[in-house]
Design an enzyme around this catalytic site. Structure first.
Site, PDB file in Angstrom:
ATOM      1  N   SER A  11      36.161  23.925  43.420  1.00 24.23           N
ATOM      2  CA  SER A  11      35.730  25.257  42.404  1.00 24.23           C
ATOM      3  C   SER A  11      35.719  26.576  42.957  1.00 24.23           C
ATOM      4  CB  SER A  11      34.169  24.890  42.870  1.00 24.23           C
ATOM      5  OG  SER A  11      33.557  26.200  42.082  1.00 24.23           O
ATOM      6  N   HIS A  36      38.171  24.057  38.980  1.00 30.31           N
ATOM      7  CA  HIS A  36      36.697  23.878  38.345  1.00 30.31           C
ATOM      8  C   HIS A  36      35.992  25.227  38.488  1.00 30.31           C
ATOM      9  CE1 HIS A  36      32.305  22.443  37.253  1.00 30.31           C
ATOM     10  NE2 HIS A  36      32.091  23.683  38.627  1.00 30.31           N
ATOM     11  N   ASP A  38      33.157  28.316  37.874  1.00 29.07           N
ATOM     12  CA  ASP A  38      31.804  28.894  37.217  1.00 29.07           C
ATOM     13  C   ASP A  38      31.751  29.449  36.501  1.00 29.07           C
ATOM     14  OD1 ASP A  38      30.615  26.502  38.374  1.00 29.07           O
ATOM     15  OD2 ASP A  38      31.357  26.634  40.535  1.00 29.07           O
ATOM     16  N   MET A  40      28.989  32.082  35.168  1.00 31.50           N
ATOM     17  CA  MET A  40      27.428  32.544  35.278  1.00 31.50           C
ATOM     18  C   MET A  40      27.480  34.280  34.214  1.00 31.50           C
ATOM     19  SD  MET A  40      26.365  31.317  39.011  1.00 31.50           S
ATOM     20  CE  MET A  40      27.056  29.623  40.030  1.00 31.50           C
ATOM     21  N   HIS A  72      32.838  25.608  33.447  1.00 34.84           N
ATOM     22  CA  HIS A  72      31.522  24.864  33.843  1.00 34.84           C
ATOM     23  C   HIS A  72      30.889  26.366  33.535  1.00 34.84           C
ATOM     24  CE1 HIS A  72      27.630  23.842  36.049  1.00 34.84           C
ATOM     25  NE2 HIS A  72      27.667  23.361  35.292  1.00 34.84           N
ATOM     26  N   MET A  74      27.616  27.912  32.618  1.00 34.98           N
ATOM     27  CA  MET A  74      26.442  28.441  33.070  1.00 34.98           C
ATOM     28  C   MET A  74      26.125  29.323  32.508  1.00 34.98           C
ATOM     29  SD  MET A  74      26.601  27.011  36.879  1.00 34.98           S
ATOM     30  CE  MET A  74      28.051  27.409  36.706  1.00 34.98           C
ATOM     31  N   ASP A 182      28.218  17.715  40.840  1.00 31.77           N
ATOM     32  CA  ASP A 182      28.318  19.781  41.378  1.00 31.77           C
ATOM     33  C   ASP A 182      27.077  19.811  42.215  1.00 31.77           C
ATOM     34  OD1 ASP A 182      29.508  21.753  41.377  1.00 31.77           O
ATOM     35  OD2 ASP A 182      29.534  22.413  39.266  1.00 31.77           O
TER      36      ASP A 182
END
Ligand code: DX5
Ligand code: ZN
Length: 231
Positions: A11, A36, A38, A40, A72, A74, A182
């Site tokens: 990540s 990966h 992330d 957000m 990912h 979020m 994760d």
């Protein structure tokens, strides 16, 4: 338990952003084939991070070696951003059950963009929340921390949860689906997760720990996992 090898997906949230390209290249050179990212939004989770610009920046590095670039998401209303992440170069996109009102539609939109569809569940969301969508996805992501920040403490109950999901995949003949875990993964818990049936380990802090080179951190994780690590 799964007989499949475990893949480590670093990540980049925990990378040194002044040296992001170099750090990702180091991971790829060490055999990593899944990066990966992330994403957000400050709504679905209480933090703001990266968007399509970072994905587009990493794209040539991933494509050079045929690595999967996974976002990912979020974020609230992820449907609004699938196109833009696809155009930026995301080849896998994971959305949260908790953020999607029409999950089936969202998963098929990801498939339509020729990306691997993934669905994530938060620690307090039961495995049963994945039941209906399992046949439509490539990746089931089990969060082992509440999403929002890197460097959080692993929730031990995740190991049993992964084992229950593995049993469900076996029972239904859906063993091709990846079980990704994760949050808070390190040498102390990666083996138990692999034994429970995890096939992809997302690891931020333990891969980009600045006390050692990325390749050495990966070596330690692989050694701790003990069997079948393919990256
Ligand atoms: C948490 C993120 C994770 C996180 C993992 O919300 O989804 O991917 O960055 O980082 P570590 O390995 O530090 O828990
Ligand atoms: Zn993540």
């Amino acid at each position: 338990m799964s007989t499949r090898p475990v893949e480590i997906a670093p990540s980049v949230l925990s990378a040194d952003f002044l040296r992001l390209g170099a750090q990702v290249s180091e991971a790829l050179e060490a055999g990593v084939r899944r990066i990966h990212v992330d994403v957000m939004d400050g709504h679905f989770v209480p933090n703001l991070t990266m968007g399509p610009l970072v994905v587009a920046t990493l794209r040539p590095l991933a494509e050079r070696v045929g690595a999967v670039l996974e976002v990912h998401l979020m974020i609230a209303e992820p449907d609004r951003y699938l196109d833009v992440f696809s155009h930026a170069g995301a080849s896998a996109m994971t959305v949260h059950v908790e953020a999607c009102l029409q999950l089936h539609r969202t998963v098929h939109a990801i498939r339509h963009l020729a990306a691997q569809p993934g669905v994530a569940i938060n620690p307090a969301t039961p495995v049963a929340a994945l039941e209906e969508i399992l046949p439509d996805i490539d990746v089931a992501l089990v969060m082992s921390v509440d999403p929002g920040f890197g460097g959080q403490v692993f929730i031990p109950g995740t190991i049993g949860k992964v084992a229950r999901l593995r049993a469900e995949l076996v029972r239904r003949g859906l063993e091709h689906i990846e079980i990704e875990v994760d949050g808070g993964i390190g040498p102390e818990n990666i083996r138990a997760l692999a034994e429970a049936g995890m096939t992809i380990a997302v690891a931020g802090t333990s891969v980009f720990d600045p006390r050692a080179p990325v390749a050495e951190n990966l070596r330690v994780l692989r050694a701790a996992c003990g069997f079948g690590v393919n990256t």
